[in-house]
Design a protein around this motif. Structure first.
Motif, PDB file in Angstrom:
ATOM      1  N   LEU A   1       0.823  -1.203   0.000  1.00 43.33           N
ATOM      2  CA  LEU A   1       0.000   0.000   0.000  1.00 43.33           C
ATOM      3  C   LEU A   1       0.858   1.253   0.000  1.00 43.33           C
ATOM      4  CD1 LEU A   1      -2.664  -0.998   2.681  1.00 43.33           C
ATOM      5  CD2 LEU A   1      -2.864  -1.165   0.196  1.00 43.33           C
ATOM      6  N   VAL A   2       0.313   2.323  -0.588  1.00 46.76           N
ATOM      7  CA  VAL A   2       0.967   3.625  -0.582  1.00 46.76           C
ATOM      8  C   VAL A   2       0.065   4.604   0.167  1.00 46.76           C
ATOM      9  CG1 VAL A   2       1.932   5.496  -1.965  1.00 46.76           C
ATOM     10  CG2 VAL A   2       2.106   3.134  -2.774  1.00 46.76           C
ATOM     11  N   LEU A   3       0.606   5.262   1.189  1.00 48.77           N
ATOM     12  CA  LEU A   3      -0.130   6.210   2.010  1.00 48.77           C
ATOM     13  C   LEU A   3       0.608   7.544   2.043  1.00 48.77           C
ATOM     14  CD1 LEU A   3      -0.795   3.929   5.120  1.00 48.77           C
ATOM     15  CD2 LEU A   3      -2.325   4.267   3.182  1.00 48.77           C
ATOM     16  N   ILE A   4      -0.132   8.605   2.354  1.00 45.37           N
ATOM     17  CA  ILE A   4       0.453   9.926   2.592  1.00 45.37           C
ATOM     18  C   ILE A   4       0.329  10.227   4.085  1.00 45.37           C
ATOM     19  CG2 ILE A   4       0.202  12.405   2.167  1.00 45.37           C
ATOM     20  CD1 ILE A   4       1.300  11.012  -0.236  1.00 45.37           C
ATOM     21  N   SER A   5       1.338  10.850   4.656  1.00 41.85           N
ATOM     22  CA  SER A   5       1.259  11.223   6.071  1.00 41.85           C
ATOM     23  C   SER A   5       1.297  12.736   6.223  1.00 41.85           C
ATOM     24  CB  SER A   5       2.415  10.607   6.871  1.00 41.85           C
ATOM     25  OG  SER A   5       3.651  11.175   6.491  1.00 41.85           O
ATOM     26  N   LYS A   6       0.371  13.252   6.993  1.00 41.17           N
ATOM     27  CA  LYS A   6       0.420  14.663   7.367  1.00 41.17           C
ATOM     28  C   LYS A   6       1.304  14.733   8.611  1.00 41.17           C
ATOM     29  CE  LYS A   6      -2.348  18.740   8.360  1.00 41.17           C
ATOM     30  NZ  LYS A   6      -3.703  19.298   8.560  1.00 41.17           N
TER      31      LYS A   6
ATOM     32  N   PRO B   1      -8.147   1.042  -0.991  1.00 45.22           N
ATOM     33  CA  PRO B   1      -6.680   0.973  -0.911  1.00 45.22           C
ATOM     34  C   PRO B   1      -6.011   1.195  -2.261  1.00 45.22           C
ATOM     35  CG  PRO B   1      -7.659  -1.213  -0.699  1.00 45.22           C
ATOM     36  CD  PRO B   1      -8.791  -0.239  -0.630  1.00 45.22           C
ATOM     37  N   MET B   2      -4.868   1.896  -2.217  1.00 41.34           N
ATOM     38  CA  MET B   2      -4.092   2.155  -3.432  1.00 41.34           C
ATOM     39  C   MET B   2      -2.784   1.370  -3.334  1.00 41.34           C
ATOM     40  SD  MET B   2      -4.075   3.803  -6.349  1.00 41.34           S
ATOM     41  CE  MET B   2      -5.161   5.227  -6.173  1.00 41.34           C
ATOM     42  N   SER B   3      -2.674   0.331  -4.127  1.00 40.25           N
ATOM     43  CA  SER B   3      -1.453  -0.488  -4.137  1.00 40.25           C
ATOM     44  C   SER B   3      -0.434   0.113  -5.091  1.00 40.25           C
ATOM     45  CB  SER B   3      -1.775  -1.922  -4.562  1.00 40.25           C
ATOM     46  OG  SER B   3      -2.204  -1.948  -5.913  1.00 40.25           O
ATOM     47  N   LEU B   4       0.793  -0.348  -4.975  1.00 37.14           N
ATOM     48  CA  LEU B   4       1.859   0.127  -5.851  1.00 37.14           C
ATOM     49  C   LEU B   4       1.536  -0.173  -7.311  1.00 37.14           C
ATOM     50  CD1 LEU B   4       4.571   1.557  -5.356  1.00 37.14           C
ATOM     51  CD2 LEU B   4       5.668  -0.685  -5.377  1.00 37.14           C
ATOM     52  N   SER B   5       0.932  -1.326  -7.571  1.00 37.94           N
ATOM     53  CA  SER B   5       0.604  -1.691  -8.959  1.00 37.94           C
ATOM     54  C   SER B   5      -0.495  -0.795  -9.529  1.00 37.94           C
ATOM     55  CB  SER B   5       0.179  -3.167  -9.034  1.00 37.94           C
ATOM     56  OG  SER B   5      -0.940  -3.414  -8.201  1.00 37.94           O
ATOM     57  N   LYS B   6      -1.520  -0.474  -8.725  1.00 36.64           N
ATOM     58  CA  LYS B   6      -2.567   0.441  -9.183  1.00 36.64           C
ATOM     59  C   LYS B   6      -1.994   1.822  -9.441  1.00 36.64           C
ATOM     60  CE  LYS B   6      -6.644  -1.508  -6.859  1.00 36.64           C
ATOM     61  NZ  LYS B   6      -7.676  -1.219  -5.822  1.00 36.64           N
ATOM     62  N   LEU B   7      -1.122   2.236  -8.552  1.00 35.49           N
ATOM     63  CA  LEU B   7      -0.537   3.564  -8.644  1.00 35.49           C
ATOM     64  C   LEU B   7       0.306   3.711  -9.908  1.00 35.49           C
ATOM     65  CD1 LEU B   7      -0.545   6.142  -6.973  1.00 35.49           C
ATOM     66  CD2 LEU B   7       1.517   5.365  -5.854  1.00 35.49           C
TER      67      LEU B   7
ATOM     68  N   GLN C   1      -3.137  10.357 -14.477  1.00 34.03           N
ATOM     69  CA  GLN C   1      -4.455  10.496 -13.873  1.00 34.03           C
ATOM     70  C   GLN C   1      -4.348  11.151 -12.500  1.00 34.03           C
ATOM     71  OE1 GLN C   1      -6.744   6.787 -13.896  1.00 34.03           O
ATOM     72  NE2 GLN C   1      -5.428   6.018 -15.517  1.00 34.03           N
ATOM     73  N   SER C   2      -5.403  11.855 -12.112  1.00 37.78           N
ATOM     74  CA  SER C   2      -5.507  12.380 -10.756  1.00 37.78           C
ATOM     75  C   SER C   2      -6.158  11.316  -9.875  1.00 37.78           C
ATOM     76  CB  SER C   2      -6.339  13.658 -10.732  1.00 37.78           C
ATOM     77  OG  SER C   2      -5.728  14.661 -11.520  1.00 37.78           O
ATOM     78  N   TYR C   3      -5.828  11.314  -8.577  1.00 38.83           N
ATOM     79  CA  TYR C   3      -6.369  10.286  -7.693  1.00 38.83           C
ATOM     80  C   TYR C   3      -6.227  10.711  -6.239  1.00 38.83           C
ATOM     81  CZ  TYR C   3      -1.365   9.232  -7.939  1.00 38.83           C
ATOM     82  OH  TYR C   3      -0.001   9.331  -7.941  1.00 38.83           O
ATOM     83  N   LEU C   4      -6.863   9.929  -5.379  1.00 41.66           N
ATOM     84  CA  LEU C   4      -6.808  10.143  -3.932  1.00 41.66           C
ATOM     85  C   LEU C   4      -5.963   9.071  -3.273  1.00 41.66           C
ATOM     86  CD1 LEU C   4     -10.492  11.012  -2.868  1.00 41.66           C
ATOM     87  CD2 LEU C   4      -8.497  12.508  -2.682  1.00 41.66           C
ATOM     88  N   LEU C   5      -5.149   9.476  -2.313  1.00 36.60           N
ATOM     89  CA  LEU C   5      -4.437   8.535  -1.456  1.00 36.60           C
ATOM     90  C   LEU C   5      -4.902   8.733  -0.020  1.00 36.60           C
ATOM     91  CD1 LEU C   5      -0.748   8.768  -2.771  1.00 36.60           C
ATOM     92  CD2 LEU C   5      -2.389   6.928  -3.175  1.00 36.60           C
ATOM     93  N   GLN C   6      -4.915   7.657   0.740  1.00 39.73           N
ATOM     94  CA  GLN C   6      -5.299   7.741   2.147  1.00 39.73           C
ATOM     95  C   GLN C   6      -4.261   8.534   2.930  1.00 39.73           C
ATOM     96  OE1 GLN C   6      -8.186   5.986   3.755  1.00 39.73           O
ATOM     97  NE2 GLN C   6      -7.632   7.669   5.119  1.00 39.73           N
ATOM     98  N   ASN C   7      -4.744   9.472   3.753  1.00 35.70           N
ATOM     99  CA  ASN C   7      -3.864  10.235   4.635  1.00 35.70           C
ATOM    100  C   ASN C   7      -3.857   9.573   6.016  1.00 35.70           C
ATOM    101  OD1 ASN C   7      -2.285  12.612   5.453  1.00 35.70           O
ATOM    102  ND2 ASN C   7      -4.066  13.075   6.701  1.00 35.70           N
TER     103      ASN C   7
END
Length: 403
Positions: A158-163, A199-205, A213-219
């Motif tokens: 999974l790929v996540l963003i952290s604030k 969930p956004m996996s590395l393969s989807k990303l 494409q524009s997209y959302l990642l979980q923060n």
């Protein structure tokens, strides 16, 4: 023994012999105790740890720019083997984190070989956490290029963003927790919360990066050894950089607009006494209709949901009548409308980024029109009219009596 039975037996033996080389198993000469298995990864703006500073003061330095700090979370094999062997738990955590600062992912991961006796392997990588500030400065392609090329890393991670610090999301207060497993496990709670994105996996990303494409990642946010999935990160297609963050309510609005939630709740308040009424989502779906009239483009989103009236503080155990049911449905619909309006306003007017797939639906429903405007779609998106209709039906009341 009849001849045909002998032939069958011979064939069976031959098949077993042929199949033996193809049986799965561990063919590697390297024992697991001789490997450093990393399961989590954090990418932060350059911030040397105290250990790095001390090593550098004693001569540990090489040609590099301080662009980022790369943190690996490594399984403490000895601790884990004690747990699995039924031995009494130790005071050690089942993981440890190690960080290096520099400008090349590949070089940094090889630098760990100068500090650890066991080589690091990424076959079991669960999650990559990228710091918000880093993702504003560098594109996802730049940050993830090495990992997309590395055959050792699973494309399902999974790929996540952290604030805030990505490194802090890889720390747990509870000594029985492996933070990377906790982060990947939180995704499984989508059936309980609308605040957890698909969930956004590395393969989807990888597909979205190459398709611009524009997209959302979980923060994800962290505090005092605890973490929480909180809102979403908007990644703009052409730049592949972080455009901005959505708060929790805006993120839930996006989930309703896409219809990709698996469960959760909607809380509204009674018009007269403002007591809470809670609708539990049992199903949701969304349909985006693209409309083209000459040069004018617009969209209509139809949202439908069925659910359960799970909590209300009004009837004092009195049976629920049709009028109250209708009032609860209307209140829930108003709340969902508020959430979707918040999401659309932020995405269109502030970020100008289509992460919900309106352009994709236009390309499917009106391909000729899409071919004419696709190169300037996100320039047009902020001014495209979008209307929303919401239909929510209460079909269950739990054990509550109805009239």
């Amino acid at each position: 023994m009849p001849i045909r039975h002998k032939v069958k037996r011979s064939l069976l033996i031959a098949l077993c012999v042929i199949a033996l080389p193809f049986q799965t198993g561990c063919w590697s000469k390297d024992e697991i105790e001789d490997q450093s298995i990393y399961v989590g990864m954090g990418l932060d703006p350059a911030s040397e740890t105290e250990l790095e500073k001390e090593l550098r003061s004693k001569g540990s330095d090489y040609l590099k720019r301080k662009l980022l700090t790369y943190t690996l979370q490594i399984i403490n094999v000895q601790t884990e083997s004690q747990h699995s062997g039924g031995q009494s738990p130790t005071s050690q955590k089942p993981y440890y984190n190690i960080s290096e600062t520099g400008d090349s992912m590949f070089q940094l991961i090889r630098e760990f070989s100068t500090r650890m006796e066991r080589p690091v392997i990424g076959h079991h990588l669960k999650v990559i956490v990228i710091n918000e500030k880093l993702s504003r400065k560098y594109s996802m392609n730049e940050l993830l290029d090495f990992f997309l090329r590395d055959n050792d890393i699973r494309p399902s991670c999974l790929v996540l963003i952290s604030k805030g610090s990505a490194r802090s999301t890889l720390i747990a207060k509870d000594k029985s927790i492996i933070p990377s497993f906790r982060l990947s496990g939180l995704v499984d709670n989508r059936y309980r919360s609308l605040n957890i994105l698909e969930p956004m996996s590395l393969s989807k990303l990888e597909g979205k990066i190459h398709g611009e494409q524009s997209y959302l990642l979980q923060n994800v946010i962290a505090a005092d050894g605890e973490v929480k999935f909180s809102g979403g990160a908007v990644i703009k297609g052409k730049t592949q950089k972080l455009q901005g963050l959505l708060n929790e309510e805006e993120t839930i609005g996006c989930v309703w607009l896409t219809g990709k939630g698996e469960g959760g709740l909607v809380k509204s308040y009674h018009e007269d006494n403002h007591q809470p009424i809670v609708y539990e989502v049992k199903s949701m779906k969304s349909k985006i209709d693209a409309k083209v009239a000459g040069d004018e483009i617009s969209f209509h989103v139809s949202i439908k949901s069925k659910g359960r009236l799970i909590e209300e503080w009004l009837n004092n155990n009195e049976p629920i009548d049709p009028a109250f049911k209708k009032q609860a449905e209307v209140g829930s619909q108003k709340e969902v409308r508020r959430l979707t309006n918040m999401a659309l306003k932020k995405l269109q007017k502030q970020y100008g980024t289509d992460v919900l797939g309106f352009g994709k639906q236009l390309s499917i429903q009106h391909p000729r029109k899409w071919e004419k405007i696709k190169d300037r779609w996100e320039e047009m998106f902020p001014d495209i009219p979008i209307t929303v209709s919401i239909d929510m039906e209460i079909t269950e009341y739990g054990a509550k009596i109805t009239r």
